[in-house]
Design an enzyme around this catalytic site. Structure first.
Site, PDB file in Angstrom:
ATOM      1  N   HIS A  26      84.680 -19.659  54.340  1.00  0.00           N
ATOM      2  CA  HIS A  26      85.588 -20.395  53.457  1.00  0.00           C
ATOM      3  C   HIS A  26      85.293 -21.889  53.518  1.00  0.00           C
ATOM      4  CE1 HIS A  26      88.284 -17.140  52.340  1.00  0.00           C
ATOM      5  NE2 HIS A  26      88.079 -16.684  53.556  1.00  0.00           N
ATOM      6  N   GLY A  27      85.124 -22.482  52.342  1.00  0.00           N
ATOM      7  CA  GLY A  27      84.876 -23.908  52.265  1.00  0.00           C
ATOM      8  C   GLY A  27      85.875 -24.586  51.346  1.00  0.00           C
ATOM      9  N   ALA A  28      87.100 -24.063  51.286  1.00  0.00           N
ATOM     10  CA  ALA A  28      88.121 -24.626  50.396  1.00  0.00           C
ATOM     11  C   ALA A  28      89.490 -24.489  51.048  1.00  0.00           C
ATOM     12  CB  ALA A  28      88.111 -23.888  49.056  1.00  0.00           C
ATOM     13  N   HIS A  29      90.535 -24.865  50.322  1.00  0.00           N
ATOM     14  CA  HIS A  29      91.929 -24.650  50.713  1.00  0.00           C
ATOM     15  C   HIS A  29      92.299 -25.233  52.072  1.00  0.00           C
ATOM     16  CE1 HIS A  29      92.051 -22.207  47.209  1.00  0.00           C
ATOM     17  NE2 HIS A  29      91.192 -21.352  47.702  1.00  0.00           N
ATOM     18  N   TYR A  54      90.393 -25.618  54.715  1.00  0.00           N
ATOM     19  CA  TYR A  54      89.568 -25.206  55.838  1.00  0.00           C
ATOM     20  C   TYR A  54      88.646 -26.353  56.231  1.00  0.00           C
ATOM     21  CZ  TYR A  54      91.145 -20.420  55.095  1.00  0.00           C
ATOM     22  OH  TYR A  54      91.901 -19.290  54.967  1.00  0.00           O
ATOM     23  N   ARG A  82      93.046 -24.249  37.494  1.00  0.00           N
ATOM     24  CA  ARG A  82      94.376 -24.036  36.910  1.00  0.00           C
ATOM     25  C   ARG A  82      95.363 -23.492  37.925  1.00  0.00           C
ATOM     26  NH1 ARG A  82      93.848 -18.596  33.320  1.00  0.00           N
ATOM     27  NH2 ARG A  82      93.096 -17.262  34.986  1.00  0.00           N
ATOM     28  N   GLY A 114      94.735 -16.708  39.401  1.00  0.00           N
ATOM     29  CA  GLY A 114      95.820 -16.351  38.506  1.00  0.00           C
ATOM     30  C   GLY A 114      95.417 -15.505  37.323  1.00  0.00           C
TER      31      GLY A 114
END
Length: 194
Positions: A90-93, A95, A148, A178
């Site tokens: 994981h490279g987002a959110h 982390y 989005r 989404g």
């Protein structure tokens, strides 16, 4: 017979998801590691009553970062040796990797901060750069979340899209964010995802 790949996912987490702090459980009472030592402000939890407090992070020293990179490499090797077919990092959110890429978090002035190769304020420019960089390493797929989707369950209209990253990656490109059945089928039909 349907082949279902076994993929393990791992990460190091501390930071923000679109400005919202992410809860972290610290091992052995140590401060979470980060690209910064900036503390997160207390935040009212989703129940509107409780207030989440966050341990200030510990900025990784420049000499520690190669060991962290090696830890990811070693964990991937162990996962493959244990029988997994692949590893997703994981490279987002919020982390650890994301913290180094976001100039809202990364305030470093050494070689791990500053230039586009390290992080950038423009999400599209950074996304294209990362997609192009990933293909150099024979990465099997790239998985991104549509802009989005700010927080789980809440979508908003935006002119931004992952199409430029899709074009830059050239491999299997997986999108989330989404989608319902209709949106997902449309994204597939328009070649925005695989």
């Amino acid at each position: 017979m349907l082949f279902t790949p076994k993929v393990v996912s791992f990460s190091v987490r501390f930071g923000m998801l679109e400005g919202l702090p992410i809860h972290v459980t610290n091992q052995n009472g140590q401060a979470p590691i980060s690209s910064t030592n900036k503390p997160l402000a207390p935040q009212v939890r989703s129940n509107g009553i409780d207030v989440a407090q966050f341990t200030p992070p510990r900025r990784l020293r420049t000499d520690e970062i190669p060991q962290i990179v090696d830890d990811f490499r070693l964990a991937a090797r162990i996962a493959i040796e244990a029988g997994f077919d692949g590893v997703e990092i994981h490279g987002a959110h919020g982390y650890l990797i994301d913290q180094f890429l976001k100039d809202q978090v990364n305030d470093r002035t050494d070689k791990y901060g500053g230039s586009l190769e390290n992080w950038d304020s423009n999400p599209e420019t950074l996304g294209i750069y990362l997609a192009e960089s990933l293909k150099k390493y024979g990465i099997l797929y790239c998985h991104m979340v549509e802009p989005r989707m700010k927080i789980i369950g809440e979508m908003h209209e935006t002119a931004r899209s992952l199409v430029p990253m899709r074009k830059a990656f050239k491999g299997t490109f997986i999108v989330a964010g989404g989608y319902n059945r209709e949106d997902g089928n449309k994204a597939l039909a328009e070649n925005h995802t695989d």
